[in-house]
Write a protein that holds these residues in place. Structure first.
Motif, PDB file in Angstrom:
ATOM      1  N   SER A 154       9.075   2.824   4.209  1.00 55.49           N
ATOM      2  CA  SER A 154       8.775   2.998   5.570  1.00 55.49           C
ATOM      3  C   SER A 154       8.894   4.388   6.019  1.00 55.49           C
ATOM      4  CB  SER A 154       9.301   2.133   6.560  1.00 55.49           C
ATOM      5  OG  SER A 154      10.700   2.317   6.457  1.00 55.49           O
ATOM      6  N   MET A 155       9.662   5.094   5.237  1.00 56.34           N
ATOM      7  CA  MET A 155       9.933   6.394   5.716  1.00 56.34           C
ATOM      8  C   MET A 155       8.997   7.565   5.041  1.00 56.34           C
ATOM      9  SD  MET A 155      12.157   6.702   8.260  1.00 56.34           S
ATOM     10  CE  MET A 155      12.097   5.181   8.943  1.00 56.34           C
ATOM     11  N   GLN A 183      -1.575   6.329  15.765  1.00 58.98           N
ATOM     12  CA  GLN A 183      -0.095   6.218  16.378  1.00 58.98           C
ATOM     13  C   GLN A 183       0.691   7.315  15.823  1.00 58.98           C
ATOM     14  OE1 GLN A 183       1.226   2.018  15.774  1.00 58.98           O
ATOM     15  NE2 GLN A 183      -0.883   1.493  15.309  1.00 58.98           N
ATOM     16  N   GLY A 184       0.340   8.205  15.056  1.00 62.63           N
ATOM     17  CA  GLY A 184       1.262   8.860  14.376  1.00 62.63           C
ATOM     18  C   GLY A 184       2.381   8.420  13.884  1.00 62.63           C
ATOM     19  N   ASP A 185       3.727   8.906  13.916  1.00 58.10           N
ATOM     20  CA  ASP A 185       4.697   8.198  13.364  1.00 58.10           C
ATOM     21  C   ASP A 185       5.386   7.147  13.741  1.00 58.10           C
ATOM     22  OD1 ASP A 185       5.496  10.225  11.120  1.00 58.10           O
ATOM     23  OD2 ASP A 185       5.901  11.430  12.628  1.00 58.10           O
ATOM     24  N   LEU A 186       4.902   6.707  14.976  1.00 55.64           N
ATOM     25  CA  LEU A 186       5.361   5.573  15.720  1.00 55.64           C
ATOM     26  C   LEU A 186       4.728   4.371  14.965  1.00 55.64           C
ATOM     27  CD1 LEU A 186       4.380   6.063  19.615  1.00 55.64           C
ATOM     28  CD2 LEU A 186       6.650   5.832  18.538  1.00 55.64           C
ATOM     29  N   ARG A 210       5.698   3.551  11.928  1.00 58.60           N
ATOM     30  CA  ARG A 210       6.862   3.177  11.330  1.00 58.60           C
ATOM     31  C   ARG A 210       7.748   1.937  11.735  1.00 58.60           C
ATOM     32  NH1 ARG A 210       6.625   7.377   7.588  1.00 58.60           N
ATOM     33  NH2 ARG A 210       5.731   9.226   8.531  1.00 58.60           N
ATOM     34  N   ILE A 211       7.459   1.981  13.194  1.00 55.69           N
ATOM     35  CA  ILE A 211       8.090   0.767  13.905  1.00 55.69           C
ATOM     36  C   ILE A 211       7.621  -0.725  13.480  1.00 55.69           C
ATOM     37  CG2 ILE A 211       8.652  -0.065  16.226  1.00 55.69           C
ATOM     38  CD1 ILE A 211       8.822   2.747  17.218  1.00 55.69           C
ATOM     39  N   TYR A 263       6.707  -1.498  10.673  1.00 57.38           N
ATOM     40  CA  TYR A 263       7.092  -1.965   9.359  1.00 57.38           C
ATOM     41  C   TYR A 263       8.508  -2.886   9.612  1.00 57.38           C
ATOM     42  CZ  TYR A 263       3.927   1.539   7.845  1.00 57.38           C
ATOM     43  OH  TYR A 263       2.727   2.567   7.702  1.00 57.38           O
ATOM     44  N   LYS A 284       6.537   1.172  24.838  1.00 64.43           N
ATOM     45  CA  LYS A 284       6.834   2.257  25.934  1.00 64.43           C
ATOM     46  C   LYS A 284       6.091   3.752  25.680  1.00 64.43           C
ATOM     47  CE  LYS A 284       8.929   4.426  29.300  1.00 64.43           C
ATOM     48  NZ  LYS A 284       7.895   4.086  30.724  1.00 64.43           N
ATOM     49  N   PRO A 285       6.203   4.161  24.556  1.00 63.99           N
ATOM     50  CA  PRO A 285       5.517   5.429  23.990  1.00 63.99           C
ATOM     51  C   PRO A 285       4.017   5.414  23.854  1.00 63.99           C
ATOM     52  CG  PRO A 285       6.650   4.942  22.184  1.00 63.99           C
ATOM     53  CD  PRO A 285       7.333   3.803  23.391  1.00 63.99           C
ATOM     54  N   MET A 294      10.808  11.579  24.853  1.00 66.78           N
ATOM     55  CA  MET A 294      11.340  11.525  23.601  1.00 66.78           C
ATOM     56  C   MET A 294      10.422  11.733  22.347  1.00 66.78           C
ATOM     57  SD  MET A 294      14.205   8.780  22.338  1.00 66.78           S
ATOM     58  CE  MET A 294      13.408   7.233  22.776  1.00 66.78           C
ATOM     59  N   ASP A 328       8.186  11.306  18.888  1.00 60.71           N
ATOM     60  CA  ASP A 328       8.012  10.021  18.032  1.00 60.71           C
ATOM     61  C   ASP A 328       8.963   9.615  17.220  1.00 60.71           C
ATOM     62  OD1 ASP A 328       5.401   9.889  19.258  1.00 60.71           O
ATOM     63  OD2 ASP A 328       4.239  10.339  17.701  1.00 60.71           O
ATOM     64  N   TRP A 329       9.730  10.715  16.358  1.00 58.34           N
ATOM     65  CA  TRP A 329      10.850  10.403  15.470  1.00 58.34           C
ATOM     66  C   TRP A 329      12.150   9.646  16.492  1.00 58.34           C
ATOM     67  CZ3 TRP A 329      11.037   9.192  10.793  1.00 58.34           C
ATOM     68  CH2 TRP A 329       9.749   9.719   9.871  1.00 58.34           C
ATOM     69  N   TRP A 339      11.836   7.969  19.009  1.00 56.12           N
ATOM     70  CA  TRP A 339      11.540   6.319  19.037  1.00 56.12           C
ATOM     71  C   TRP A 339      11.604   5.491  17.821  1.00 56.12           C
ATOM     72  CZ3 TRP A 339      11.317   4.388  23.893  1.00 56.12           C
ATOM     73  CH2 TRP A 339      11.044   5.133  24.941  1.00 56.12           C
ATOM     74  N   VAL A 340      11.396   5.923  16.768  1.00 57.36           N
ATOM     75  CA  VAL A 340      11.506   5.554  15.517  1.00 57.36           C
ATOM     76  C   VAL A 340      12.964   5.402  14.956  1.00 57.36           C
ATOM     77  CG1 VAL A 340      11.223   5.812  13.035  1.00 57.36           C
ATOM     78  CG2 VAL A 340       9.252   6.261  14.568  1.00 57.36           C
ATOM     79  N   ALA A 373      14.392   2.467  17.298  1.00 51.79           N
ATOM     80  CA  ALA A 373      13.730   1.228  16.683  1.00 51.79           C
ATOM     81  C   ALA A 373      14.662   0.732  15.481  1.00 51.79           C
ATOM     82  CB  ALA A 373      12.308   1.292  16.256  1.00 51.79           C
ATOM     83  N   TYR A 374      14.651   1.754  14.434  1.00 49.32           N
ATOM     84  CA  TYR A 374      15.375   1.503  13.298  1.00 49.32           C
ATOM     85  C   TYR A 374      16.939   1.187  13.527  1.00 49.32           C
ATOM     86  CZ  TYR A 374      11.584   1.618  10.219  1.00 49.32           C
ATOM     87  OH  TYR A 374      10.239   1.348   9.620  1.00 49.32           O
TER      88      TYR A 374
END
Lengths: 243, 40
Positions: free
Chosen positions: A26-27, A35-38, A40-41, A43, A101-102, B1, B3-4, B6-7, B10-11
């Protein structure tokens, strides 16, 4: 002795290994164009939601099997799976909020998918509460089996809510009539491996949770045997040597 | 914040809550074993 310890620890080793592989994929998968890097949530959010469905479906199967066979083994499976399902539903709701939220600008909205998932979470909390209302294993199994069967009606309701109602939540990503919505192979692999890893986590947790139910039943039997009055306890022994 | 951020949040929630849930099962198993006198 050593082999027993090894057998007892395999669930934890399986959880650690599968999550390590899923986390790495996932990384290293690419960011989404929208969505960009978001992304990854997703997964962890999507696997958590799938395992919630799976867990409650197993509770349904265990409940039906108990009512048919009256074998308490099925009730233990149903109970263990319900608790794990509640955990995964809570996790899916939390991760969805962190993603919303984002992306949407709000933590929560009363969208059909979110609302039905929220209701499902509380129905299965009720299932767990119902199991604590009695120590009688037969009464507990019978009552909770009925709720375990009725509660399963919500699984298709939650899953298809995005198709049956106009919702903010996106439609299914993997199982769709026109194939998966994800085109990038690494992103698709991250999602599928995430689901597989969470499935291994579910199986490992089930093994340990059922072991715990067995131990709790033994503990209850020990407590009840201590509380039970000994036969003849009320009879007072005659005092020897009294005139 | 970012994106990273938020990621990471979440993790942290996903893996942290899983670790806590697994720990709760381990502790409950240990307590139950102790109470029934099972020292395996």
């Amino acid at each position: 002795m050593q082999s027993q310890v090894r057998i007892r620890r395999w669930p934890w080793v399986a959880i650690a290994l599968s999550l390590a592989v899923a986390f790495t994929l996932s990384m290293i998968s690419p960011a989404d164009s929208v969505q960009g890097d978001l992304v990854r949530i997703m997964y962890v959010h999507v696997p958590a939601a799938w395992l919630a469905y799976t867990a409650f479906f197993v509770t349904f199967v265990g409940s039906v099997a108990y009512l048919v066979t009256k074998n308490l083994r099925w009730d233990r499976i149903a109970a263990a799976s319900a608790e794990i399902g509640v955990y995964f539903t809570g996790l899916a709701l939390s991760l969805g909020m962190i993603w919303a939220k984002p992306t949407w600008g709000v933590w929560w909205t009363w969208d059909a998918r979110l609302t039905f998932t929220f209701i499902m979470f509380f129905v299965y909390l009720g299932y767990l509460a119902l199991r604590r209302t009695t120590d009688d294993p037969i009464a507990r199994a019978s009552r909770s089996s009925v709720l375990g069967i009725l509660g399963a009606i919500q699984i298709p309701l939650v899953h298809f809510s995005v198709l049956w109602w106009r919702t903010l939540h996106q439609p299914p990503s993997l199982i769709r009539p026109d194939g998966p919505a994800i085109q990038d192979s690494l992103m698709l692999a991250a999602l599928i491996v995430g689901v597989l890893a969470f499935t291994i986590v579910y199986v490992a947790l089930m093994v340990k949770r059922i072991e715990l139910i067995h131990l709790e039943e033994k503990r209850l039997a020990v407590e009840q045997s201590i509380r039970r009055p000994v036969a003849g306890e009320a009879v007072t022994a005659p005092e020897l040597g009294a005139s | 914040m970012s994106d990273w951020g938020w990621v990471t949040f979440a993790y942290g929630v996903a893996y942290g809550s899983l670790a806590l849930y697994a720990l709760s099962i381990v502790l409950r198993i240990r307590t139950a074993r102790r109470e029934i006198g099972d020292n395996e």
